[in-house]
Design an enzyme around this catalytic site. Sequence first.
Site, mmCIF file in Angstrom:
data_model
loop_
_atom_site.group_PDB
_atom_site.id
_atom_site.type_symbol
_atom_site.label_atom_id
_atom_site.label_comp_id
_atom_site.label_asym_id
_atom_site.label_seq_id
_atom_site.Cartn_x
_atom_site.Cartn_y
_atom_site.Cartn_z
ATOM 1 N NE ARG A 4 -3.401 2.140 3.054
ATOM 2 C CZ ARG A 4 -4.152 2.270 4.145
ATOM 3 N NH1 ARG A 4 -4.141 1.326 5.070
ATOM 4 N NH2 ARG A 4 -4.915 3.320 4.325
ATOM 5 C CG ASN A 38 -1.761 3.051 14.095
ATOM 6 O OD1 ASN A 38 -1.034 3.956 13.664
ATOM 7 N ND2 ASN A 38 -3.071 3.174 14.143
ATOM 8 C CB THR A 83 10.075 4.912 20.773
ATOM 9 O OG1 THR A 83 10.447 6.280 20.966
ATOM 10 C CG2 THR A 83 11.152 4.018 21.366
ATOM 11 C CG ASP A 100 8.106 20.434 23.979
ATOM 12 O OD1 ASP A 100 7.250 19.772 23.348
ATOM 13 O OD2 ASP A 100 7.959 20.809 25.162
ATOM 14 N N GLY A 103 -1.188 10.744 15.785
ATOM 15 C CA GLY A 103 -0.905 10.141 17.084
ATOM 16 C C GLY A 103 -1.934 10.533 18.117
ATOM 17 C CD GLU A 119 -6.053 10.012 12.159
ATOM 18 O OE1 GLU A 119 -6.524 9.910 13.318
ATOM 19 O OE2 GLU A 119 -5.536 9.078 11.537
ATOM 20 N NE ARG A 177 -7.816 -0.171 10.585
ATOM 21 C CZ ARG A 177 -9.134 -0.195 10.352
ATOM 22 N NH1 ARG A 177 -9.937 -0.931 11.109
ATOM 23 N NH2 ARG A 177 -9.640 0.500 9.368
ATOM 24 C CB CYS A 178 -7.278 6.659 13.926
ATOM 25 S SG CYS A 178 -5.570 6.823 14.312
HETATM 26 O O1 G3P Z 1 -4.978 4.752 12.752
HETATM 27 C C1 G3P Z 1 -4.519 5.366 11.619
HETATM 28 C C2 G3P Z 1 -5.553 5.612 10.568
HETATM 29 O O2 G3P Z 1 -4.987 6.406 9.579
HETATM 30 C C3 G3P Z 1 -6.250 4.378 10.063
HETATM 31 O O3 G3P Z 1 -6.003 3.964 8.771
HETATM 32 O O4 G3P Z 1 -6.153 2.434 6.846
HETATM 33 O O5 G3P Z 1 -6.580 1.555 9.132
HETATM 34 O O6 G3P Z 1 -8.223 3.065 8.071
HETATM 35 P P1 G3P Z 1 -6.793 2.678 8.163
#
Ligand code: G3P
Length: 482
Positions: A107, A160, A186, A221, A236, A256, A289-290
Amino acid sequence: GNGVFKYYADGAWKISSSEESLPVINPTSREPFVAITACTRREVNKAFHSAKEAQKSWAKTPLFKRAEMLHKVAGVMKEKKNMEAIAECLIKEVAKPDKDAYTEVVRSADLLSYTAEEGIRILSQGKFLVSDSFPGNERNKVCISSKVPLGIILAIPPFNYPVNLTVSKIGPALIAGNAVVIKPPTQGAVSTLHMIHCFHMAGFPKGLISCVTIKASELGDYMTTHPLVNCISFTGGCETGISISQKAGMIPLQMELGGKDAMIVLEDADLDLAATNIIKGGFSYSGQRCTAVKIVLAMEGIADALVSKVNAQIAKLKIGPPERIDTDIVDVVSEASADFIETLVADAIDSGAKLCQGWKRRGNKIWPLLIDNVTTEMRIAWEEPFGPVIPVMRIKSVEEGIQHCNSSKYGLQGCVFTKDINKAILVSDAMESGTIQINAAPARGPDHFPFQGIRDSGIGSQGVTNSINFMTKIKTTVINLP
Ligand code: G3P
């Protein structure tokens, strides 16, 4: 091996003069995996200055050549041995399931090629205006405007997607003529460094790209407020993002910061489809995942049926090491993360929620869990577990679901399941989130779609096209005719 990984700057791999290193823990074995070198302030500063130098000539490099370089690195990334090196590292370093690790690399390479093409399409065009359309003006001024690079982009990706979310920042930055300095997470740094090795092999100019590994508590910072930084692209945690935005100067910020993506399931929904999407959308990569499904808002009339369909599929999920090809649920990234998830579940139990599977945790491994009868009093109704735990709240009306979604501090994505397209559009209009999916779980991709959050989920819009535009500014020249 157990060595210390070098950072990348000035086109070379180096060990920091600090002689300090930071351990990277394998989430599955919970043993130190490798260590990364901890750069000093001087080394970070030098990376910014080299970037500044390199950027000047990169901005003058013809667009088609910049595009060619991105195509080249995409090719290098897809070579079997490089793809394996990156993917195998993702598996060990962030416990990414085998299949997902390889998908992430492919990807990312595809994203770079697409970025090269899109850059050619959109950066070659500007605007031409004539003055006499504005009242009081003659036809004596012509304005030419085009998109020029910002300068240095500081890219800060999360654990992630240490490969894909680095590429999604630096691809657009580079095609637009910027230099990049990367501060990798990290946990995930070694995967990012492996990926950057592909850029090194593709032969990008010295100093244009650097990846500096630092102790964020000491130099974070310093990096985000460095005077040579012209733009920060951060993915993050919410608190870190807000703290960066409070300290950063007058530079564009793209952020994001997570989500509490709601799935609203209406009475006429295809419940098998909804259940499959809860599984895929909520449990893949153990919910880290977000865009994971983070709460299901089910109409009372179908909630029992939906919950039992989801439970039947949860029973089939395979819990195991990320190395195994059939593993669905992996260990979460750290002990701290597992502890936090446990706290949210304990709070839900105390407040009377119903656990469909029973709580089970071993080390960083948390067994997939559906929590039914969640109410607005519970923390899990509002907070983001970032783990394989999905709350279900039963709603009496669609308005109640929309209201819950809009009361969240997050607003990344959401989704609605119904067979009535008119209803779906009305719900989508009413849900205040960056993206609403109709009849599918939230997801960022395909990567050229706009991707953005509102409220605490972030600022700016991503996706290839938006990121390229975001990493440029408009430059205008006005020709004044006699
Ligand atoms: O958590 C990061 C976010 O960008 C999720 O991406 O591809 O899992 O929907 P995806």
